[in-house]
Structure formats: structure tokens, C-alpha cells
Design an enzyme around this catalytic site. Structure first.
Site, mmCIF file in Angstrom:
data_model
loop_
_atom_site.group_PDB
_atom_site.id
_atom_site.type_symbol
_atom_site.label_atom_id
_atom_site.label_comp_id
_atom_site.label_asym_id
_atom_site.label_seq_id
_atom_site.Cartn_x
_atom_site.Cartn_y
_atom_site.Cartn_z
ATOM 1 N N SER A 126 0.824 -1.094 -0.080
ATOM 2 C CA SER A 126 0.108 0.163 0.049
ATOM 3 C C SER A 126 0.999 1.317 0.031
ATOM 4 O O SER A 126 2.300 1.145 0.274
ATOM 5 C CB SER A 126 -0.945 0.071 1.191
ATOM 6 O OG SER A 126 -1.464 1.108 1.367
ATOM 7 N N TYR A 163 -2.333 -1.187 10.315
ATOM 8 C CA TYR A 163 -2.514 -1.193 9.037
ATOM 9 C C TYR A 163 -1.102 -0.902 8.384
ATOM 10 O O TYR A 163 -0.372 -1.516 7.734
ATOM 11 C CB TYR A 163 -3.609 -0.444 8.193
ATOM 12 C CG TYR A 163 -3.724 -0.842 6.826
ATOM 13 C CD1 TYR A 163 -4.358 -2.043 6.296
ATOM 14 C CD2 TYR A 163 -3.422 0.149 5.901
ATOM 15 C CE1 TYR A 163 -4.315 -2.023 4.894
ATOM 16 C CE2 TYR A 163 -3.336 -0.283 4.459
ATOM 17 C CZ TYR A 163 -4.015 -1.221 3.929
ATOM 18 O OH TYR A 163 -4.339 -1.327 2.715
#
Length: 269
Positions: free
Chosen positions: A145, A158
Site C-alpha cells: 500500500s 495497517y
């Protein structure tokens, strides 16, 4: 890329019943690869994904629903995939998300996000990379990401998992860089780091922004992107899939240890 580049190859794509994972599985299938689907799917979702891959051209489609929060289930998934043949391509795409301030983040969410987004990738790579090295060809593409390169508030587990995935990928890339030959394709490990992409995982943030602004979905997306992504455009899952397919080409034998942002300039700032 010609249709022969991945003909005869077999790919395991985790988290592939929807979104980016399904788009990647379809793109690999269109290049002639057999595909092992994986995901905790809603009723009918797994069969719909399987049908989409057959339509795309996959010569073989297997499908499994192991829970990646459990290490023994990750190993069982790999064993189930190997029972159908060698795995030449591994795409670790499965991911979960929960947004909250660090002090309010439930510990259980930390454990689950780290397990699915990072530890599962460690286990699939640990189990499959030696086999790839022995064969002289292997491709690992970890879907990290933009949050594996830069941080954002309210995403502590995350961000920690995605930064860890980038680091893990670099270590693996170094350890397997000398495996195989140009002729065989070698073994590479890379990350793709999407920014804002049209997937279910970002929908809660879009909904929250739309509610806060009293705005439409499109206006909420524009407002979210204005903060981070200079292009002002989201990516589509199919666009991320094309990057993954390119990394799997035999010609990409010397592209390893990279973290490729597809983020509209976010990390260039």
C-alpha cells in the site's frame, strides 16, 4: 506481453474473490496462467469468481477459503494449492483494515490485521520460495500500500503491517536474487503499493466522509483525494493488475526488491 508468457504457470492469489485480488487473478488467467483463488467469500461469491477466471482463459481454477488469521490455516492453504501442482507465482493480496486512533485501537484488531496483512505473507513466502528457487523461476508480488511507504493517522496496525511487508519483501528479494538464470526467469520478490483504489476496503472511509460533508459519494472521493493524491483520480483494480502481470514477465528477472507506488504522485510529495 504475449499470451505465451505465463502459459503453463500457476498462480496463488490470496484475497482474490473481489477487488484488486480478483482483478489480478483475472489478468493472470488472461495470460494463460492457472489460478488458485482464495478468500472468505459470501455465498456464491467464490463460484462467481471461479466462473470469471474460466471466462478469462484460466486453464485450471482451484478455490479455497482458509482463514489467514491462523498460521496453521495458512500452511493448509499452501499445501492445498501445491496438491494441484507447482505454484510459480504468489500474490499476497489478502488484507483487512480498521480505522481508529492508536489509543482506541482494539488489541484484537491489531492482532488480526498483523496476522492477515503481514504474517500470512511471511508464511506463504517461507513455504513457497524454496520451491521457486529449485525450479529456477518464481514471482512473488506482495500488494502492500502507499501506507507501506508513508503513514496516516488512525491506521496504526495497517501501516505497521504494510511497512513490515515492504521490509520483508526486500529481505526475501536479497536472499533469492541469485536463484535461477535469465533463461529460466529467476526468482523475484516485489511490492506494489496502491494509493486510493476503487475497492470495498475504502468504502467505509468514503461513507464517513460523505456523511461528514453531507455530500455525494463522488464529492466525498474528490475530498479524500485532495488531501493526499495529487492526480485527483482513483486507480481501478484492473490497472493494479496490469502492473502485477508485468512483474511476472520473464523479462522482469532483474526487477526485484522494488516497492512500486501506483498513487497519483502521493509519495512524490
Amino acid at each position: 506481453m504475449s499470451t505465451s508468457d505465463l502459459q503453463g504457470r500457476r498462480a496463488l492469489v490470496t484475497g482474490s474473490v473481489q477487488g484488486i485480488g480478483l482483478a489480478i487473478a483475472e489478468a493472470l488467467a488472461a495470460q494463460g496462467a492457472a489460478v488458485v483463488l482464495h478468500g472468505l467469500a459470501r455465498p456464491g461469491e467464490l463460484e462467481a469468481a471461479r466462473a470469471a477466471l474460466r471466462q478469462a482463459g484460466a486453464p485450471q481454477v482451484d478455490a479455497f477459503a482458509h482463514d489467514l488469521r491462523q498460521p496453521d490455516q495458512v500452511e493448509a492453504l499452501v499445501n492445498a494449492a501445491l496438491a494441484g501442482g507447482a505454484v510459480d507465482i504468489l500474490v499476497n493480496n489478502a488484507g483487512i483494515q480498521h480505522t481508529a486512533a492508536l489509543a482506541q485501537m482494539p488489541r484484537a484488531k491489531w492482532d488480526d490485521i498483523l496476522a492477515v496483512n503481514l504474517s500470512a505473507a511471511f508464511d506463504t513466502m517461507r513455504l513457497l520460495l524454496p520451491r521457486m528457487a529449485e525450479a529456477g523461476y518464481g514471482r512473488v508480488v506482495n500488494i502492500a500500500s502507499v501506507h507501506g511507504l508513508v503513514a496516516s493517522v488512525q491506521k496504526a496496525p495497517y501501516v505497521a503491517a504494510k511497512f513490515g511487508l515492504v521490509g520483508l519483501s526486500r529481505v526475501a528479494a536479497l536472499e533469492y536474487a541469485a536463484a535461477g538464470l535469465r533463461a529460466s526467469g529467476g526468482v523475484t520478490v516485489n511490492c506494489v503499493c496502491p494509493g486510493w483504489t476503487e475497492t470495498a476496503i475504502i468504502q467505509p472511509q468514503i461513507d464517513a466522509r460523505a456523511a461528514a460533508l453531507g455530500a455525494s459519494r463522488d464529492d466525498a472521493i474528490r475530498d479524500l483525494l485532495r488531501e493526499k493524491q495529487p492526480s485527483g483520480r482513483t486507480s481501478l483494480p484492473q490497472e493494479i493488475a496490469r502492473v502485477v502481470c508485468w512483474l511476472c514477465e520473464p523479462a522482469a528477472h532483474n526487477l526485484t526488491g522494488a516497492s512500486i507506488p501506483v498513487d497519483g504522485g502521493w509519495t512524490a510529495q
